[in-house]
Design a protein around this motif. Structure first.
Motif, PDB file in Angstrom:
ATOM      1  N   VAL A 141      -7.823   0.503  -7.393  1.00 22.70           N
ATOM      2  CA  VAL A 141      -8.152   1.335  -6.114  1.00 22.70           C
ATOM      3  C   VAL A 141      -7.166   2.165  -5.676  1.00 22.70           C
ATOM      4  N   GLY A 142      -7.469   3.423  -5.405  1.00 15.56           N
ATOM      5  CA  GLY A 142      -6.466   4.467  -5.206  1.00 15.56           C
ATOM      6  C   GLY A 142      -6.633   4.877  -3.656  1.00 15.56           C
ATOM      7  N   VAL A 143      -5.408   4.548  -2.942  1.00 19.10           N
ATOM      8  CA  VAL A 143      -5.466   4.537  -1.361  1.00 19.10           C
ATOM      9  C   VAL A 143      -4.791   5.893  -0.958  1.00 19.10           C
ATOM     10  N   TYR A 144      -5.327   6.519  -0.179  1.00 22.64           N
ATOM     11  CA  TYR A 144      -4.550   7.545   0.761  1.00 22.64           C
ATOM     12  C   TYR A 144      -4.903   7.337   2.094  1.00 22.64           C
ATOM     13  N   LEU A 145      -3.637   7.105   2.887  1.00 23.16           N
ATOM     14  CA  LEU A 145      -3.523   6.810   4.304  1.00 23.16           C
ATOM     15  C   LEU A 145      -2.607   8.026   5.054  1.00 23.16           C
ATOM     16  N   GLU A 173       0.906  23.236  -4.914  1.00 20.07           N
ATOM     17  CA  GLU A 173       1.938  22.415  -5.497  1.00 20.07           C
ATOM     18  C   GLU A 173       1.310  21.030  -5.831  1.00 20.07           C
ATOM     19  N   ASN A 174       0.261  20.486  -5.112  1.00 28.35           N
ATOM     20  CA  ASN A 174       0.026  19.066  -5.435  1.00 28.35           C
ATOM     21  C   ASN A 174      -1.210  18.937  -6.481  1.00 28.35           C
ATOM     22  N   LYS A 175      -1.819  19.988  -6.844  1.00 30.63           N
ATOM     23  CA  LYS A 175      -2.927  20.141  -7.581  1.00 30.63           C
ATOM     24  C   LYS A 175      -2.980  19.117  -8.841  1.00 30.63           C
ATOM     25  N   ALA A 176      -1.829  19.083  -9.606  1.00 33.85           N
ATOM     26  CA  ALA A 176      -1.792  18.039 -10.527  1.00 33.85           C
ATOM     27  C   ALA A 176      -1.980  16.369 -10.120  1.00 33.85           C
ATOM     28  N   THR A 177      -1.132  16.551  -8.992  1.00 39.54           N
ATOM     29  CA  THR A 177      -1.067  15.159  -8.329  1.00 39.54           C
ATOM     30  C   THR A 177      -2.235  14.593  -8.006  1.00 39.54           C
ATOM     31  N   PHE A 178      -3.038  15.386  -7.225  1.00 43.99           N
ATOM     32  CA  PHE A 178      -4.287  15.068  -6.743  1.00 43.99           C
ATOM     33  C   PHE A 178      -5.123  14.492  -7.846  1.00 43.99           C
ATOM     34  N   SER A 179      -5.329  15.178  -8.952  1.00 40.40           N
ATOM     35  CA  SER A 179      -6.079  14.821 -10.237  1.00 40.40           C
ATOM     36  C   SER A 179      -5.723  13.736 -10.861  1.00 40.40           C
ATOM     37  N   ALA A 180      -4.363  13.440 -10.910  1.00 37.45           N
ATOM     38  CA  ALA A 180      -3.995  12.360 -11.897  1.00 37.45           C
ATOM     39  C   ALA A 180      -4.252  11.306 -11.029  1.00 37.45           C
ATOM     40  N   PHE A 181      -4.122  11.500  -9.704  1.00 39.31           N
ATOM     41  CA  PHE A 181      -4.372  10.107  -8.721  1.00 39.31           C
ATOM     42  C   PHE A 181      -5.703   9.689  -8.929  1.00 39.31           C
ATOM     43  N   VAL A 182      -6.642  10.575  -8.697  1.00 41.18           N
ATOM     44  CA  VAL A 182      -8.001  10.151  -8.746  1.00 41.18           C
ATOM     45  C   VAL A 182      -8.659   9.830  -9.988  1.00 41.18           C
ATOM     46  N   GLN A 183      -8.127  10.122 -11.174  1.00 36.23           N
ATOM     47  CA  GLN A 183      -8.550   9.965 -12.602  1.00 36.23           C
ATOM     48  C   GLN A 183      -7.900   8.536 -13.029  1.00 36.23           C
ATOM     49  N   LYS A 190     -13.745  15.573  -2.724  1.00 41.93           N
ATOM     50  CA  LYS A 190     -14.502  16.778  -3.353  1.00 41.93           C
ATOM     51  C   LYS A 190     -14.084  16.105  -5.090  1.00 41.93           C
ATOM     52  N   LEU A 191     -12.663  15.759  -5.324  1.00 41.41           N
ATOM     53  CA  LEU A 191     -12.399  15.679  -6.451  1.00 41.41           C
ATOM     54  C   LEU A 191     -12.821  14.319  -7.152  1.00 41.41           C
ATOM     55  N   ALA A 192     -13.179  13.298  -6.194  1.00 43.88           N
ATOM     56  CA  ALA A 192     -13.832  11.959  -6.608  1.00 43.88           C
ATOM     57  C   ALA A 192     -15.420  12.295  -7.073  1.00 43.88           C
ATOM     58  N   GLY A 193     -16.115  13.324  -6.372  1.00 45.13           N
ATOM     59  CA  GLY A 193     -17.288  13.803  -6.733  1.00 45.13           C
ATOM     60  C   GLY A 193     -17.348  14.660  -8.135  1.00 45.13           C
ATOM     61  N   LYS A 194     -16.139  15.364  -8.393  1.00 45.16           N
ATOM     62  CA  LYS A 194     -16.104  15.900  -9.796  1.00 45.16           C
ATOM     63  C   LYS A 194     -15.892  14.958 -10.854  1.00 45.16           C
ATOM     64  N   TYR A 195     -15.079  13.910 -10.507  1.00 42.85           N
ATOM     65  CA  TYR A 195     -14.748  12.974 -11.576  1.00 42.85           C
ATOM     66  C   TYR A 195     -15.673  11.742 -11.457  1.00 42.85           C
ATOM     67  N   GLY A 196     -16.682  11.755 -10.607  1.00 37.98           N
ATOM     68  CA  GLY A 196     -17.634  10.517 -10.655  1.00 37.98           C
ATOM     69  C   GLY A 196     -17.168   9.305 -10.072  1.00 37.98           C
ATOM     70  N   LYS A 197     -16.018   9.548  -9.215  1.00 36.56           N
ATOM     71  CA  LYS A 197     -15.682   8.021  -8.657  1.00 36.56           C
ATOM     72  C   LYS A 197     -16.071   7.823  -7.297  1.00 36.56           C
ATOM     73  N   PRO A 198     -16.776   6.560  -7.179  1.00 34.21           N
ATOM     74  CA  PRO A 198     -16.891   6.197  -5.939  1.00 34.21           C
ATOM     75  C   PRO A 198     -15.883   6.541  -4.718  1.00 34.21           C
ATOM     76  N   VAL A 199     -16.286   6.458  -3.638  1.00 31.71           N
ATOM     77  CA  VAL A 199     -15.393   6.809  -2.191  1.00 31.71           C
ATOM     78  C   VAL A 199     -15.704   5.738  -1.171  1.00 31.71           C
ATOM     79  N   VAL A 200     -14.825   4.950  -0.483  1.00 37.32           N
ATOM     80  CA  VAL A 200     -14.941   4.353   0.637  1.00 37.32           C
ATOM     81  C   VAL A 200     -13.988   4.856   1.658  1.00 37.32           C
ATOM     82  N   LEU A 201     -14.842   5.323   2.868  1.00 38.89           N
ATOM     83  CA  LEU A 201     -13.952   6.436   3.750  1.00 38.89           C
ATOM     84  C   LEU A 201     -13.674   5.575   4.797  1.00 38.89           C
ATOM     85  N   LEU A 202     -12.122   5.684   5.373  1.00 38.52           N
ATOM     86  CA  LEU A 202     -11.744   5.098   6.404  1.00 38.52           C
ATOM     87  C   LEU A 202     -11.726   5.908   7.856  1.00 38.52           C
TER      88      LEU A 202
END
Length: 392
Positions: free
Chosen positions: A3-7, A84-94, A113-125
């Motif tokens: 699970v990838g967490v962004y708070l 600046e964080n484009k690569a970090t965002f992508s690596a995190f989601v993948q 948006k990246l989750a939709g691109k890479y086919g990853k489900p999302v739980v929104l807080l």
């Protein structure tokens, strides 16, 4: 399951140890231990450890973002920070199987948006209604700009929830009802770490004794937006009952609080306890006081309100942010307008004149506290994550 967490919180690394300032990580620690879930975190790292940060017992990876000061700084610099964080965002989601993302700021929107691109489900807080909370922090032109930004952020998130069939963990009924217009996958969630065993039993809760000084309690950061100016002026005036106030917490506004206490000549009635971390000592404070007062100018849904309910305190709080989601005025506590000494005075007068209602409000608030207890939140969040893990 990974699970990838962004708070919307800051982190601090000390060797291999990772600390986070968001109390939500207490739930994640427990899920990691009980469900075997692997968590990775995305966020900005502080240069030094701040007060009251929570150790992440186990984590997989920490993806560090380019630092920014606050939301205003993030929005102003967003195009640059995004690059600046484009690569970090992508690596995190993948790197993960599912995302657990706090709504609704720019980073949240980018991750969804990246989750939709890479086919990853999302739980929104969804822990606060930014349309209500964000403008309350500012005045003048900044308030207008904050209002526009808040509506823009929330609108984008709502569209993404409907488009990507996202599960929403909503803090409070108002947020849940709003997102139910866009998805049928809405659940209640909280961040309060108290357990069912911390909630006082109705039969052990003694009535408030109005013949002695009433014990008032504030718990939280001592900041200008917490309403200390109005609270102390109100208490220094004509009160319907004798009182004593305990302030649990510390912060940048403490010197001014001390000055006001001296100015009003109420030092013998106010105890400055300092910061007390969540645990038995803090819950003891709730149980040993009669009325919990939170006169904030703005809030999300502060955990201290639910903790006070669990401890048997009558809650008097300003009608801001997500507080009305749990404080049903006249039923589970009492609400008053922020920044109004007159409204606060009327609230104190009301509880003094309606002492039988005070006891019924305290009892009814226990039911709210049970709903948001730690064990129930673990069950809800764990189920949401496990249900969505195969939705790829």
């Amino acid at each position: 399951m990974r699970v990838g967490v962004y708070l919307e919180a800051g982190y601090y690394k000390e060797g291999e140890k990772l600390f986070c300032e968001d109390i939500y990580t207490v739930l994640l620690n427990r899920l990691s231990q009980e469900k075997g879930i692997s968590f990775s975190f995305l966020g900005r790292q502080y240069a030094c450890k701040k007060e009251n940060m929570y150790l992440l017992d186990r984590y997989d990876r920490f993806f560090e973002l380019t630092p920014f000061r606050d939301l205003v700084d993030l929005c102003i610099r967003w195009p640059r920070l995004k690059r600046e964080n484009k690569a970090t965002f992508s690596a995190f989601v993948q790197n993960v199987d599912i995302l657990l993302v706090m709504s609704p700021m720019p980073i949240c929107i980018e991750l969804v948006k990246l989750a939709g691109k890479y086919g990853k489900p999302v739980v929104l807080l969804a822990r606060q209604d930014t349309r209500r909370v964000l403008p309350q922090r500012y005045g003048g032109i900044k308030k207008i700009l904050a209002t526009i930004l808040a509506y823009l952020f929330e609108w984008q998130v709502e569209r993404l929830v409907a488009k990507q069939d996202i599960t929403v963990m909503a803090l409070g009924s108002r947020i849940a009802n709003r997102f139910s217009l866009f998805t049928d996958k809405v659940h209640y969630i909280s961040t309060s770490p108290y357990r069912l065993s911390d909630i006082v039993l109705p039969e052990s809760m003694l009535p408030v004794d109005w013949s002695r000084p009433i014990k008032l309690l504030f718990v939280g950061r001592v900041e200008v937006n917490k309403g200390f100016t109005e609270l102390l002026e109100c208490l220094s005036g004509e009160m319907p009952f004798d009182w004593r106030l305990t302030i649990v917490g510390d912060g940048a506004f403490m010197p001014e609080v001390k000055r006001l206490i001296g100015r009003y000549g109420i030092a013998e009635k106010v105890e400055l306890m300092g910061f007390v971390p969540f645990g038995p000592d803090l819950m003891k404070q709730y149980r040993s006081h009669d009325i919990f007062v939170l006169p904030s100018y703005s809030e999300g849904l502060p955990q201290v309100v639910l903790e006070a309910m669990a401890g048997g305190c009558l809650v008097l709080a300003s009608n801001v942010g997500g507080i009305p989601d749990v404080v049903n005025s006249g039923h589970t506590g009492l609400l008053f307008a922020p920044k109004s000494i007159d409204e606060l005075s009327k609230a104190f007068m009301y509880v003094y004149r309606h002492q039988a209602e005070v006891e019924s409000m305290r009892l009814e608030a226990l039911n709210v506290a049970r709903k948001y207890a730690f064990e129930n939140q673990i069950e809800i969040l764990g189920k949401a994550l496990l249900t969505n893990k195969n939705k790829r």
